[in-house]
Design a protein around this motif. Sequence first.
Motif, PDB file in Angstrom:
ATOM      1  N   TYR A   1       1.025  -1.111  -0.194  1.00 42.99           N
ATOM      2  CA  TYR A   1       0.033   0.038   0.147  1.00 42.99           C
ATOM      3  C   TYR A   1       0.789   1.232  -0.060  1.00 42.99           C
ATOM      4  O   TYR A   1       1.982   1.240   0.724  1.00 42.99           O
ATOM      5  CB  TYR A   1      -0.840   0.011   1.147  1.00 42.99           C
ATOM      6  CG  TYR A   1      -1.663  -1.358   1.345  1.00 42.99           C
ATOM      7  CD1 TYR A   1      -2.911  -1.020   0.363  1.00 42.99           C
ATOM      8  CD2 TYR A   1      -1.421  -2.321   2.146  1.00 42.99           C
ATOM      9  CE1 TYR A   1      -3.879  -2.228   0.522  1.00 42.99           C
ATOM     10  CE2 TYR A   1      -2.386  -3.555   2.093  1.00 42.99           C
ATOM     11  CZ  TYR A   1      -3.364  -3.490   1.345  1.00 42.99           C
ATOM     12  OH  TYR A   1      -4.323  -4.569   1.155  1.00 42.99           O
TER      13      TYR A   1
ATOM     14  N   GLY B   1      -3.699  -0.148   7.154  1.00 38.44           N
ATOM     15  CA  GLY B   1      -4.295   0.862   7.929  1.00 38.44           C
ATOM     16  C   GLY B   1      -3.574   2.223   8.329  1.00 38.44           C
ATOM     17  O   GLY B   1      -4.182   3.062   8.681  1.00 38.44           O
TER      18      GLY B   1
ATOM     19  N   THR C   1     -10.003   5.116  13.503  1.00 41.99           N
ATOM     20  CA  THR C   1     -10.951   5.724  12.757  1.00 41.99           C
ATOM     21  C   THR C   1     -11.870   6.548  13.918  1.00 41.99           C
ATOM     22  O   THR C   1     -12.606   7.122  13.429  1.00 41.99           O
ATOM     23  CB  THR C   1     -11.868   4.591  12.254  1.00 41.99           C
ATOM     24  OG1 THR C   1     -12.059   3.613  13.091  1.00 41.99           O
ATOM     25  CG2 THR C   1     -11.058   3.784  11.257  1.00 41.99           C
TER      26      THR C   1
ATOM     27  N   GLY D   1      -8.171  -2.235   8.129  1.00 36.30           N
ATOM     28  CA  GLY D   1      -7.526  -1.214   7.337  1.00 36.30           C
ATOM     29  C   GLY D   1      -8.370  -0.916   6.052  1.00 36.30           C
ATOM     30  O   GLY D   1      -9.598  -1.013   5.913  1.00 36.30           O
ATOM     31  N   VAL D   2      -7.235  -0.860   4.989  1.00 35.52           N
ATOM     32  CA  VAL D   2      -7.930  -0.486   3.464  1.00 35.52           C
ATOM     33  C   VAL D   2      -8.172  -1.725   3.056  1.00 35.52           C
ATOM     34  O   VAL D   2      -9.078  -1.860   1.951  1.00 35.52           O
ATOM     35  CB  VAL D   2      -6.913   0.391   2.985  1.00 35.52           C
ATOM     36  CG1 VAL D   2      -5.722  -0.421   2.289  1.00 35.52           C
ATOM     37  CG2 VAL D   2      -7.456   1.068   1.742  1.00 35.52           C
TER      38      VAL D   2
ATOM     39  N   ASN E   1      -8.626   8.593   9.449  1.00 33.66           N
ATOM     40  CA  ASN E   1      -8.376   7.427   8.595  1.00 33.66           C
ATOM     41  C   ASN E   1      -9.409   6.963   7.550  1.00 33.66           C
ATOM     42  O   ASN E   1      -9.945   5.922   7.821  1.00 33.66           O
ATOM     43  CB  ASN E   1      -8.179   6.301   9.651  1.00 33.66           C
ATOM     44  CG  ASN E   1      -6.770   5.410   9.219  1.00 33.66           C
ATOM     45  OD1 ASN E   1      -6.299   5.867   8.375  1.00 33.66           O
ATOM     46  ND2 ASN E   1      -6.349   4.339  10.189  1.00 33.66           N
TER      47      ASN E   1
ATOM     48  N   LYS F   1     -11.416   3.565   4.873  1.00 31.46           N
ATOM     49  CA  LYS F   1     -10.806   2.273   5.587  1.00 31.46           C
ATOM     50  C   LYS F   1     -11.920   1.803   6.604  1.00 31.46           C
ATOM     51  O   LYS F   1     -12.773   2.475   6.874  1.00 31.46           O
ATOM     52  CB  LYS F   1      -9.627   2.494   6.324  1.00 31.46           C
ATOM     53  CG  LYS F   1      -8.262   2.667   5.493  1.00 31.46           C
ATOM     54  CD  LYS F   1      -7.369   3.332   6.430  1.00 31.46           C
ATOM     55  CE  LYS F   1      -6.133   3.817   5.579  1.00 31.46           C
ATOM     56  NZ  LYS F   1      -5.108   4.497   6.024  1.00 31.46           N
ATOM     57  N   TYR F   2     -11.839   0.351   7.114  1.00 30.03           N
ATOM     58  CA  TYR F   2     -12.559  -0.191   8.198  1.00 30.03           C
ATOM     59  C   TYR F   2     -14.033  -0.407   7.626  1.00 30.03           C
ATOM     60  O   TYR F   2     -14.158  -1.657   8.178  1.00 30.03           O
ATOM     61  CB  TYR F   2     -12.413   0.857   9.293  1.00 30.03           C
ATOM     62  CG  TYR F   2     -12.432   0.256  10.598  1.00 30.03           C
ATOM     63  CD1 TYR F   2     -11.549  -0.516  11.059  1.00 30.03           C
ATOM     64  CD2 TYR F   2     -13.847   0.662  11.487  1.00 30.03           C
ATOM     65  CE1 TYR F   2     -11.674  -0.918  12.645  1.00 30.03           C
ATOM     66  CE2 TYR F   2     -13.783  -0.106  12.799  1.00 30.03           C
ATOM     67  CZ  TYR F   2     -12.841  -0.712  13.081  1.00 30.03           C
ATOM     68  OH  TYR F   2     -13.071  -1.313  14.338  1.00 30.03           O
TER      69      TYR F   2
END
Length: 521
Positions: A85, A127, A250, A477-478, A510, A513-514
């Motif tokens: 990433y 992430g 997040t 994460g992503v 963030n 993501k998530y």
Amino acid sequence: MSPHLSLLRNLPKYLRPSAPRSSIRPLGRALHGTSIAFAGHLPPRNAGFKKIEEQDRAFFRSILPEQAVRTSDLGPFNTDWMNKYHGKSDLVLFPRTTEQVSKILKHCNDNSIAVVPQGGNTGLVGGGVPVYDELILNMSAMNKIRHFDSASGVVVCDAGCILESLEETLGAEGFITPLDLGAKGSCHIGGNVATNAGGLRFLRYGSLHGSVMGLEVVTADGTILDNLSILHKDNTGYDLKQLFIGSEGTLGIITGVSIWTPPKPKSVKVALVGLDSFKNVQATYEKTKTHLNEILSAFEFWDKESLKLVLSHSIQGTRDPFDDQYPFYVLIETHGSNAEHDDAKLQGLLEDLMEGGEVVDGVVAQDESQSQSLWGLRESIPEACSKAGAVYKYDVSMPQSVLYQLVEDMREHMRSKGALGSKVTDVIGYGHVGDGNLHLNISAPKYTDEVQSLIEPFVYEWIQGHRGSISAEHGLGVMKGAVLPYSKSPEMIGYMRKIKEAFDPKGILNPYKYLPLTESK
Ligand code: FAD
Ligand code: 2HG
Ligand code: ZN
């Protein structure tokens, strides 16, 4: 008595001296009734986020020391541990105090600047690095131990303390951290809490949801939530800290951690055994629990393909402790208070396993350096797997009875597609058997959409079909936000969104993501 037992008692002194221990997908269908808005590619940059300008940098310079504002040579901060990433941020901040974090976040929130909290950048789901040009808030300059109470074993420290440094400091006081990871030389305690990391001692000392006593957190608008409790019992209202454990940056920035630490064990024993089937790995685990009971601290397995990779890349000078190769290996560790008693228990277990035929061969470390060498084999696997150029990592949990079946099914799947040995170099399995946690690693010469689409959604459908979790300990994460519906219902995801909105209404923390991005959001 089995003739192999002499081997168990007399591990040859060939083991090397102490090793340094370092350091969306095309679902195309509704899952649980939730449709996935983006498939295969990242969502576009959110145009609502402001691009950082000179006046923002000037503000940050006005509240931080000069060296805490970095605008050049940002490659390592924009790239994750797997080199999978890559972000494009041109600003990294290194706050030293909670008040500085608060001022930074207030400015970012007021100006809609997106922020990525970053710890040691050892996360394995993308992430901790930006997706686009988010500001990176790196916590490494907040690295002080604030307080340690030997009576309760509770340590209060800054979030940026490196896990290994914390372990060393605690060791001098006769304590250990309740978690241990191969990434201990780089990861932060704050990052561990943010990912709810599991690791190698989870079996014995449990989840961070149990050992974290309190947290200090700065929410998106700069509010400081001081909940650095040192109390074991506290039933006063919603336990907000639990929301931040595993929230992956997040919901807020963790700036301080209060955590219970166990006493350092007086006796530590490590054995490595070779086995001929995964069924015997399971049978060995059953016997191990019975024999070792309260002193069992780790039960880790890996397959012969994992060992082959470690040895072929000579990670940290690793060597095979056996003459023959076995399909599976299990590392057993005990933490106890009486070496003689622990020895007797371990020998009793090994004799039972050899006589019962569950185990074919084994070695017991005779000193700490040999213990570290055996651990080195296990802890080198993630790195060895990256050596092919690229590695696709799937950290999943499921009923133990089917734990290794996923690896076999994935190999067969790759073979049937003609990919094994060409587009995909190796498919290996290892992990934390006691926790029902498999690490499926698929190595390849490079990251390509083609390989990814061979793996996904196959792997996620397999997990869902076996009532497993798509993320056991590494988080979302992503990599896994969009596939959360494989493990959580729309109702649960709906409440997760409400929690996110309550703590971070502008979504600056963030982003991308998530949580899955749906048409409605
Ligand atoms: P980063 O990678 O920097 O960040 C991880 C996430 O947490 C990101 O989403 C980031 O935004 C957020 N974050 C970081 N710090 C903060 C903060 N202070 N406040 C709010 N959010 C924050 N994981 C396991 O569970 N078990 C293992 O056994 C294990 N072994 C590993 C072995 C290796 C070799 C490697 C490379 C990784 C391993 N990991 C393991 C994965 C990883 O989750 C852990 O290394 C660790 O918990 C991440 O901590 P970090 O400080 O590096 O966080
Ligand atoms: C481990 O247990 C870590 O070694 C990393 O969780 C696993 O790299 C992986 O897949
Ligand atoms: Zn793990």
